[in-house]
Scaffold this motif. Structure first.
Motif, PDB file in Angstrom:
ATOM      1  N   ASP A 138       0.827  -1.207   0.000  1.00  0.00           N
ATOM      2  CA  ASP A 138       0.000   0.000   0.000  1.00  0.00           C
ATOM      3  C   ASP A 138       0.863   1.260   0.000  1.00  0.00           C
ATOM      4  O   ASP A 138       0.531   2.255  -0.635  1.00  0.00           O
ATOM      5  CB  ASP A 138      -0.929   0.014   1.216  1.00  0.00           C
ATOM      6  CG  ASP A 138      -2.107  -0.943   1.039  1.00  0.00           C
ATOM      7  OD1 ASP A 138      -2.439  -1.243  -0.120  1.00  0.00           O
ATOM      8  OD2 ASP A 138      -2.651  -1.401   2.047  1.00  0.00           O
ATOM      9  N   ALA A 139       1.961   1.218   0.744  1.00  0.00           N
ATOM     10  CA  ALA A 139       2.856   2.377   0.805  1.00  0.00           C
ATOM     11  C   ALA A 139       3.683   2.468  -0.475  1.00  0.00           C
ATOM     12  O   ALA A 139       4.073   1.450  -1.061  1.00  0.00           O
ATOM     13  CB  ALA A 139       3.775   2.261   2.011  1.00  0.00           C
ATOM     14  N   THR A 140       3.927   3.682  -0.921  1.00  0.00           N
ATOM     15  CA  THR A 140       4.728   3.915  -2.125  1.00  0.00           C
ATOM     16  C   THR A 140       6.122   4.365  -1.732  1.00  0.00           C
ATOM     17  O   THR A 140       6.283   5.367  -1.032  1.00  0.00           O
ATOM     18  CB  THR A 140       4.089   4.987  -3.024  1.00  0.00           C
ATOM     19  OG1 THR A 140       2.780   4.562  -3.407  1.00  0.00           O
ATOM     20  CG2 THR A 140       4.934   5.222  -4.271  1.00  0.00           C
ATOM     21  N   ALA A 141       7.133   3.618  -2.142  1.00  0.00           N
ATOM     22  CA  ALA A 141       8.520   3.993  -1.897  1.00  0.00           C
ATOM     23  C   ALA A 141       9.043   4.717  -3.137  1.00  0.00           C
ATOM     24  O   ALA A 141       9.107   4.134  -4.218  1.00  0.00           O
ATOM     25  CB  ALA A 141       9.352   2.752  -1.597  1.00  0.00           C
ATOM     26  N   MET A 142       9.398   5.982  -2.985  1.00  0.00           N
ATOM     27  CA  MET A 142       9.840   6.781  -4.122  1.00  0.00           C
ATOM     28  C   MET A 142      11.208   6.312  -4.617  1.00  0.00           C
ATOM     29  O   MET A 142      12.169   6.223  -3.864  1.00  0.00           O
ATOM     30  CB  MET A 142       9.923   8.260  -3.721  1.00  0.00           C
ATOM     31  CG  MET A 142      10.258   9.190  -4.876  1.00  0.00           C
ATOM     32  SD  MET A 142       8.977   9.193  -6.156  1.00  0.00           S
ATOM     33  CE  MET A 142       7.641   9.994  -5.265  1.00  0.00           C
ATOM     34  N   SER A 143      11.262   5.988  -5.907  1.00  0.00           N
ATOM     35  CA  SER A 143      12.517   5.546  -6.531  1.00  0.00           C
ATOM     36  C   SER A 143      13.049   6.654  -7.434  1.00  0.00           C
ATOM     37  O   SER A 143      12.397   7.686  -7.636  1.00  0.00           O
ATOM     38  CB  SER A 143      12.272   4.289  -7.358  1.00  0.00           C
ATOM     39  OG  SER A 143      11.412   4.584  -8.462  1.00  0.00           O
ATOM     40  N   GLY A 144      14.234   6.416  -7.991  1.00  0.00           N
ATOM     41  CA  GLY A 144      14.806   7.402  -8.910  1.00  0.00           C
ATOM     42  C   GLY A 144      13.957   7.574 -10.149  1.00  0.00           C
ATOM     43  O   GLY A 144      13.656   8.696 -10.570  1.00  0.00           O
ATOM     44  N   HIS A 145      13.524   6.455 -10.768  1.00  0.00           N
ATOM     45  CA  HIS A 145      12.715   6.560 -11.990  1.00  0.00           C
ATOM     46  C   HIS A 145      11.335   7.136 -11.675  1.00  0.00           C
ATOM     47  O   HIS A 145      10.761   7.865 -12.486  1.00  0.00           O
ATOM     48  CB  HIS A 145      12.602   5.196 -12.689  1.00  0.00           C
ATOM     49  CG  HIS A 145      11.927   4.136 -11.896  1.00  0.00           C
ATOM     50  ND1 HIS A 145      10.556   4.042 -11.766  1.00  0.00           N
ATOM     51  CD2 HIS A 145      12.439   3.090 -11.185  1.00  0.00           C
ATOM     52  CE1 HIS A 145      10.254   2.993 -11.006  1.00  0.00           C
ATOM     53  NE2 HIS A 145      11.363   2.404 -10.638  1.00  0.00           N
ATOM     54  N   GLY A 146      10.823   6.841 -10.474  1.00  0.00           N
ATOM     55  CA  GLY A 146       9.540   7.421 -10.094  1.00  0.00           C
ATOM     56  C   GLY A 146       9.633   8.927  -9.920  1.00  0.00           C
ATOM     57  O   GLY A 146       8.710   9.671 -10.284  1.00  0.00           O
TER      58      GLY A 146
END
Length: 229
Positions: A138-146
């Protein structure tokens, strides 16, 4: 007598009614069709996917997330095609509006930036989150491509809003004053949708969709007659 015939010959070559001018105008309108088609096509493909993909919820997920998962390639291609159509449309707007004025220069340029942002969004997909694709946390982990994806969207839609503002001038010059007023107001609604994205994904989607639909409408309106008519 020779000078008169020469002047008439030049007039015939530059007249909007001449075959060469009509051909050029038709080619310009053909290019602008890209910007007319891009938004409805992109939204249509996205809506169909959203209604048929397991676990996708328009109230929780952004259309960009459809590029994730096994069939995510469909949305990636959707981004690429929309970007190409928008850039072609920008080239058409440049020819339709001519080189004069802020609208004729910056309107097409900003529309092209908006188109390029779709290519960037395709190259750098959004992050998984809110349970999509199926099995994602459910939680979104922010990545470089994101992060790049989000930046591309922000830059692209700011460029689109700027395009609407400057295109209000050629709209007014062609007598479409109501359209010109609306073209200055639509960016407010688009940006409001983006600012509400933290509270409602659906508001974000509505704002982005409004921008795409309005670009299609404005481009079609500007392509109905050559400049000066």
């Amino acid at each position: 007598m020779t000078q008169t015939l020469s002047a008439r010959s030049r007039t015939a070559r530059t007249s909007p009614a001449s075959p060469a001018s009509r051909s050029s105008w038709s080619a310009a309108r053909g290019l602008t069709a890209g910007a007319v088609v891009a938004g409805p096509l992109f939204l249509g493909v996205g809506i169909v996917q959203g209604l048929t993909r397991d676990g996708f919820d328009f109230g929780r997920h952004a259309i960009s997330q459809l590029a994730l998962g096994e069939t995510g390639w469909i949305q990636t291609v959707n981004f690429l095609i929309a970007g190409a159509l928008l850039i072609a449309g920008a080239a058409g707007l440049r020819r339709v509006l001519g080189a004069g004025g802020v609208g004729g220069v910056w309107g097409p340029a900003l529309t092209a930036v908006f188109g390029a942002s779709f290519w960037a969004a395709a190259a750098f997909p959004a992050d998984a989150g809110a349970g999509f694709p199926v099995g994602a946390p459910d939680a979104t982990a922010m990545s470089g491509h994101g992060s790049v994806h989000m930046l591309a969207g922000m830059v692209g839609y700011l460029a689109l809003c700027g395009a609407f503002v400057v295109l209000a001038r050629p709209l007014a010059a062609r007598g479409h004053r109501g359209w010109a007023v609306a073209s200055r107001l639509v960016p407010v609604a688009v940006l409001a949708g983006f600012m509400a994205s933290a509270v409602s994904v659906l508001a974000f989607t509505a704002g982005a969709g409004l921008g795409l639909v309005w670009l299609a409408a404005v481009t079609a309106r500007l392509a109905t007659a050559p400049a000066g008519r």
